[in-house]
Every structure is written in C-alpha cells, then in structure tokens.
Design an enzyme around this catalytic site. Structure first.
Site, PDB file in Angstrom:
ATOM      1  N   ASP A 173     -12.096   9.081   9.542  1.00 39.80           N
ATOM      2  CA  ASP A 173     -10.999   8.294  10.095  1.00 39.80           C
ATOM      3  C   ASP A 173     -11.301   6.808   9.923  1.00 39.80           C
ATOM      4  O   ASP A 173     -12.328   6.310  10.381  1.00 39.80           O
ATOM      5  CB  ASP A 173     -10.841   8.627  11.586  1.00 39.80           C
ATOM      6  CG  ASP A 173      -9.599   7.981  12.190  1.00 39.80           C
ATOM      7  OD1 ASP A 173      -8.924   7.227  11.472  1.00 39.80           O
ATOM      8  OD2 ASP A 173      -9.316   8.235  13.360  1.00 39.80           O
ATOM      9  N   ASP A 210      -6.434  -4.016  11.072  1.00 41.03           N
ATOM     10  CA  ASP A 210      -5.668  -2.807  10.752  1.00 41.03           C
ATOM     11  C   ASP A 210      -6.333  -1.585  11.365  1.00 41.03           C
ATOM     12  O   ASP A 210      -7.183  -0.946  10.763  1.00 41.03           O
ATOM     13  CB  ASP A 210      -5.555  -2.643   9.234  1.00 41.03           C
ATOM     14  CG  ASP A 210      -4.678  -1.461   8.839  1.00 41.03           C
ATOM     15  OD1 ASP A 210      -4.040  -0.872   9.734  1.00 41.03           O
ATOM     16  OD2 ASP A 210      -4.634  -1.117   7.647  1.00 41.03           O
ATOM     17  N   HIS A 260     -11.366   1.908   3.833  1.00 41.53           N
ATOM     18  CA  HIS A 260     -10.795   2.579   2.671  1.00 41.53           C
ATOM     19  C   HIS A 260     -11.791   2.813   1.543  1.00 41.53           C
ATOM     20  O   HIS A 260     -11.397   2.952   0.386  1.00 41.53           O
ATOM     21  CB  HIS A 260      -9.605   1.776   2.135  1.00 41.53           C
ATOM     22  CG  HIS A 260      -8.383   1.906   2.971  1.00 41.53           C
ATOM     23  ND1 HIS A 260      -7.144   1.472   2.550  1.00 41.53           N
ATOM     24  CD2 HIS A 260      -8.185   2.444   4.202  1.00 41.53           C
ATOM     25  CE1 HIS A 260      -6.245   1.712   3.483  1.00 41.53           C
ATOM     26  NE2 HIS A 260      -6.867   2.302   4.505  1.00 41.53           N
ATOM     27  N   GLU A 282      -3.335  -2.903  -2.163  1.00 39.62           N
ATOM     28  CA  GLU A 282      -4.382  -2.264  -1.361  1.00 39.62           C
ATOM     29  C   GLU A 282      -4.682  -0.851  -1.830  1.00 39.62           C
ATOM     30  O   GLU A 282      -3.785  -0.023  -1.987  1.00 39.62           O
ATOM     31  CB  GLU A 282      -3.936  -2.229   0.109  1.00 39.62           C
ATOM     32  CG  GLU A 282      -4.924  -1.569   1.037  1.00 39.62           C
ATOM     33  CD  GLU A 282      -4.426  -1.521   2.470  1.00 39.62           C
ATOM     34  OE1 GLU A 282      -5.168  -1.033   3.336  1.00 39.62           O
ATOM     35  OE2 GLU A 282      -3.280  -1.962   2.731  1.00 39.62           O
ATOM     36  N   ASP A 340      -9.511   4.117  10.995  1.00 35.00           N
ATOM     37  CA  ASP A 340      -8.744   3.165  11.788  1.00 35.00           C
ATOM     38  C   ASP A 340      -9.179   3.054  13.242  1.00 35.00           C
ATOM     39  O   ASP A 340      -8.360   2.925  14.140  1.00 35.00           O
ATOM     40  CB  ASP A 340      -7.253   3.524  11.706  1.00 35.00           C
ATOM     41  CG  ASP A 340      -6.717   3.309  10.309  1.00 35.00           C
ATOM     42  OD1 ASP A 340      -6.856   2.185   9.817  1.00 35.00           O
ATOM     43  OD2 ASP A 340      -6.175   4.247   9.716  1.00 35.00           O
ATOM     44  N   HIS A 383      -8.219  -6.164   5.576  1.00 34.68           N
ATOM     45  CA  HIS A 383      -7.753  -5.355   6.691  1.00 34.68           C
ATOM     46  C   HIS A 383      -9.015  -4.834   7.374  1.00 34.68           C
ATOM     47  O   HIS A 383      -9.674  -3.932   6.874  1.00 34.68           O
ATOM     48  CB  HIS A 383      -6.869  -4.201   6.217  1.00 34.68           C
ATOM     49  CG  HIS A 383      -5.465  -4.612   5.945  1.00 34.68           C
ATOM     50  ND1 HIS A 383      -4.473  -3.715   5.614  1.00 34.68           N
ATOM     51  CD2 HIS A 383      -4.869  -5.829   5.966  1.00 34.68           C
ATOM     52  CE1 HIS A 383      -3.332  -4.362   5.439  1.00 34.68           C
ATOM     53  NE2 HIS A 383      -3.558  -5.643   5.643  1.00 34.68           N
ATOM     54  N   ASP A 394      -9.540  -3.078   2.651  1.00 37.03           N
ATOM     55  CA  ASP A 394      -9.524  -2.466   3.970  1.00 37.03           C
ATOM     56  C   ASP A 394     -10.894  -1.860   4.203  1.00 37.03           C
ATOM     57  O   ASP A 394     -11.348  -1.018   3.419  1.00 37.03           O
ATOM     58  CB  ASP A 394      -8.425  -1.403   4.051  1.00 37.03           C
ATOM     59  CG  ASP A 394      -8.259  -0.833   5.455  1.00 37.03           C
ATOM     60  OD1 ASP A 394      -9.264  -0.386   6.035  1.00 37.03           O
ATOM     61  OD2 ASP A 394      -7.129  -0.802   5.962  1.00 37.03           O
ATOM     62  N   LYS A 407      -7.117   2.871  -1.532  1.00 35.50           N
ATOM     63  CA  LYS A 407      -7.668   3.759  -0.518  1.00 35.50           C
ATOM     64  C   LYS A 407      -8.434   4.885  -1.210  1.00 35.50           C
ATOM     65  O   LYS A 407      -8.121   5.237  -2.355  1.00 35.50           O
ATOM     66  CB  LYS A 407      -6.555   4.345   0.360  1.00 35.50           C
ATOM     67  CG  LYS A 407      -7.059   4.976   1.656  1.00 35.50           C
ATOM     68  CD  LYS A 407      -5.925   5.315   2.610  1.00 35.50           C
ATOM     69  CE  LYS A 407      -6.471   5.793   3.950  1.00 35.50           C
ATOM     70  NZ  LYS A 407      -5.402   6.099   4.920  1.00 35.50           N
ATOM     71  N   TRP A 421       0.859  -1.188   0.000  1.00 39.35           N
ATOM     72  CA  TRP A 421       0.000   0.000   0.000  1.00 39.35           C
ATOM     73  C   TRP A 421       0.885   1.223   0.000  1.00 39.35           C
ATOM     74  O   TRP A 421       1.850   1.313   0.774  1.00 39.35           O
ATOM     75  CB  TRP A 421      -0.903   0.040   1.241  1.00 39.35           C
ATOM     76  CG  TRP A 421      -1.632   1.354   1.367  1.00 39.35           C
ATOM     77  CD1 TRP A 421      -2.734   1.743   0.670  1.00 39.35           C
ATOM     78  CD2 TRP A 421      -1.268   2.465   2.204  1.00 39.35           C
ATOM     79  NE1 TRP A 421      -3.091   3.033   1.023  1.00 39.35           N
ATOM     80  CE2 TRP A 421      -2.205   3.493   1.963  1.00 39.35           C
ATOM     81  CE3 TRP A 421      -0.238   2.691   3.118  1.00 39.35           C
ATOM     82  CZ2 TRP A 421      -2.146   4.724   2.620  1.00 39.35           C
ATOM     83  CZ3 TRP A 421      -0.189   3.918   3.768  1.00 39.35           C
ATOM     84  CH2 TRP A 421      -1.134   4.920   3.522  1.00 39.35           C
TER      85      TRP A 421
END
Length: 417
Positions: free
Chosen positions: A292, A324, A260, A224, A294, A284, A257, A226, A185
């Site tokens: 945000d 993740d 993402h 990956e 994460d 992920h 993810d 995003k 990534w």
C-alpha cells in the site's frame, strides 16, 4: 510550551549551528518560501462530488473513521482547518472530480472551467493557489485501460477529458498569477500476464501526443508513473521507464510518487539524475507500507533523504512538493497535519545541513570526517529551530495541535452522520 522557553532553546540552537557556518534565521526564511501542495482527497477518501460509485483503478482508501467531508463546504472547511496548524503558506491540489457540478451529472469529457469558478474564487479569498489533476479512475469507462485503451471511442473520451483538464489548469494559473501544475496519472494495466505490452504503450504515447499538442503559458504538465495498482499487479502501461523516456523527449515534468516504486528503490537517488534531463520535478510524498503506497507521511529516512537530495542539488526552485496519501482509519484532519509537518521537518533538517563543510571533506577524500559530521548532524538541535519556526508562524508548537484537532472533531466532524 511557553514562548520564552522556545526562544531560549532557539538561541542556544542558533549559536550551535553558527559554529558550523549555518544561519538559522536565513534557513527559516528559506523554509517559509517553500510551499507544499495539500491534496484535497485526504479529507473525503478520494470520493469527490460526482457520485460515480466506489473507487476503481487500483485505488483503495481503507478505514471508516467517522466525520469525513460530505460536501464541498465541509471539504473546504477541513482543508483550511488543517492548514491552520501547519507553518507557512501552501497550495491546494485538486482532482477533476472535485468540481462544483451543481447537483447535475457532468461527464468527464464535458467538464469546463465554469465547474471550478468557485474553487478559483475560494483560492483568491484564502490566498491558497491551486494545482490540478485529471481523473481517469472511478468511472464506468475506466475499466483497466483509459488512455491506452484499444477501443478508440473510450480512448478518445479520456483524451478529451485530459485536454479539458489542461484548459482548466491554464485558467487557474492565469487567474492566480502563478503556473498551475497539472498532474497526469492513469491507472492503466493488467492483473495477469500481458503479451502485447508494446501496443498499449504505443497507444498511451499517441494519446499523450494529442493531449499535449496544445501549448499553454500558465500551467505546467507533469506525468506520473506507478509500479502497479490493486487488481493491476502484472503490468503497468505508464511505467517509470515509459514516463522518463516521454518526459525527457518532450521536456515534461516528471512526478515522483514515493509510494510508486519497488521497496528497495531510493526515490531520493532519482532527483539528481532526472534534473539533468528534465526542467523540473513534482513530488507526491507518501509512505509505502508493503503493497500500500498511501500511508500518512512521517519523518522517516525516505522522506529525509528525499528532502536532503533536493537541497544538495540546489533544486528548491525546480522541485515542487506535493502530498499524496489517504488514510481513512484515523482523524483525517490530523492525518493532514502529521504529513505536512513531517515533510517540513525533513526539509528543515536538510536546510540545516553544513553542506559546505561536508562537500569540502568529500572533495578532499576525507571520508571519515564526512561520515562523522553526518552522524553528528543527526543530534544537532534542529527541533528548537522547528519550534521557533512554528512560533513565528503562529501555529501550535510541538504536540499542542493534537488537542486542537480533537477540539475540531468534538465540535465539527463528530456531528457529521
């Protein structure tokens, strides 16, 4: 919770599920065989051991909760402690910046297998297999563009870095007798309007072609995408469309993810489509909250839908589950345990779904019956099966791990300056 209470509750649940054609013992055996890949960066807020300075590349770890891991020994201790509260046997996902550099500065285009010898030995001793990631952020040459940088010297630097990471992953896979999954990534993008989008994507494609030219037998490549990064909101070179095209054309694993994508997108819905065109997927799992991506994973509809889709596609052997997120605002070991156990709970509920009956309803156009059974499944006693799964694995049942994490904090992490 007393052991006999857990057993009694499980026997009732077992009987209830048996009426729907579900063998709960077999389900627990299946869940036991599904490893998750723990992400090393939750323990130290994605700092690593390079001392390159603050995070860059659209990444932020918010919060300043005391007790984060300050060195490799503390990091390993925290990882093992967190894993001890999670049922099953799991893997560890490393970023390149977590190598053992012996106090010396080793630039990223010079990283070698020797810098991860300690991790491979630790992996063997603790029976925890390794996965790996190249690291393009938090470096003086990162800027806004790495593998797509028009400056050939910078681009070549990151190409060499990623090639070396693949070689390290290959050695990890060879040593552990199981393929090491290496995720690629890069944060590349632009804060404002971009008028030459094709140029940067062509450069990224060329960089990837060079990186993947070397074929390996003991590692698997995944790529990956995003939507955006902080400070890179207007344009992401490695978008979802870019990597799907590249992954299908080159038969690479696609990494999904869960943080993402656009807020209204269903990541679960992507699983069945992609598995028709690429060999495997990497997940992920995180929890997006507004901008945000994460936050600590919890047992919510998004994660539950994702796990159900994996099971419904009969793809447990083709979808690799990694975590993740990096929350620096709460106890970091606790964050690990919450996220890992939540993901397993979702997977358990997916495995307990009476799929044969549901599919029969669907194929015979009995929509009412299908929806009714899906609703009733929500209140079936899956929690009793989860408690038994924890008991069988000799890990804390229910909320018991809270006191255990508090004890570790009082005795260990609170003493870190």
């Amino acid at each position: 919770m007393k052991e006999q209470q857990i057993i009694n509750a499980y026997e009732i649940a077992k009987e209830r599920y048996a009426k729907l054609g579900i063998d709960t013992d077999a389900v627990m055996e299946t869940l036991q065989s599904v490893p998750m890949s723990m992400h090393c960066w939750q323990a130290d807020d994605v700092t690593g051991f390079e001392s390159q300075g603050s995070l860059t590349g659209g990444i932020q770890a918010t919060g300043n909760y005391p007790g984060k891991a300050r060195n490799i020994e503390e990091l390993r201790a925290d990882i093992l402690k967190a894993a001890s509260y999670v049922p099953g046997k799991h893997r560890l996902n490393l970023h390149e910046i977590y190598g053992e550099f012996g106090g010396q500065f080793v630039d990223r285009d010079q990283v070698e297998v020797k810098h991860f010898e300690g991790w491979m030995q630790w992996s063997k001793e603790n029976d925890m297999k390794l996965d790996f990631n190249s690291t393009s952020f938090s470096h003086p040459k990162s800027g806004n563009l790495s593998l797509s940088n028009p400056d050939k010297a910078i681009r070549d630097f990151w190409i060499e870095h990623t090639k070396r990471c693949r070689a390290i992953a290959e050695e990890m896979g060879k040593r552990q007798g199981d393929p090491c999954i290496m995720n690629l990534w890069v944060h590349d993008g632009s804060k404002d309007i971009t008028v030459n989008r094709m140029k940067y994507r062509a450069l990224l494609k060329d960089s990837l072609d060079q990186i993947f030219a070397q074929k390996y037998d003991h590692m698997k490549d995944c790529i990956e995408s995003k939507v955006f990064g902080i400070g890179l909101e207007s344009y992401t070179v490695g978008s979802n469309d870019f990597y799907i095209g590249y992954g299908v054309q080159n038969q690479k694993l696609i990494t999904l993810d869960t943080g993402h994508f656009h807020p209204t997108e269903s990541v679960a819905d992507k699983v069945s489509s992609l598995l028709l065109y690429v060999p495997e997927l990497m997940l992920h799992v995180s929890r997006p909250v507004r901008w945000d991506s994460d936050h600590v994973t919890i047992m919510n509809d998004d994660t539950l839908d994702l796990c159900k889709e994996i099971v419904r596609c009969n793809a447990l052997n083709r979808v690799h589950i990694g975590l993740d997120y990096f929350d620096a605002s709460i106890n970091r070991i606790g964050a690990y345990v919450i996220g890992m156990r939540a993901t397993q709970k979702c997977l358990l509920q997916a495995l307990l779904e009476p799929l044969n009956t549901l599919r029969d309803y669907e194929e015979t156009d009995r929509g009412f019956q299908r929806l009714a059974l899906l609703e009733e499944c929500k209140s079936l006693p899956w929690e009793a099966v989860w408690d038994m799964f924890c008991l069988k694995n000799n890990v804390p049942v229910g909320e018991e791990y809270i006191a255990e994490v508090e004890k570790y904090e009082a005795e260990v992490t609170s003493k870190r300056n």
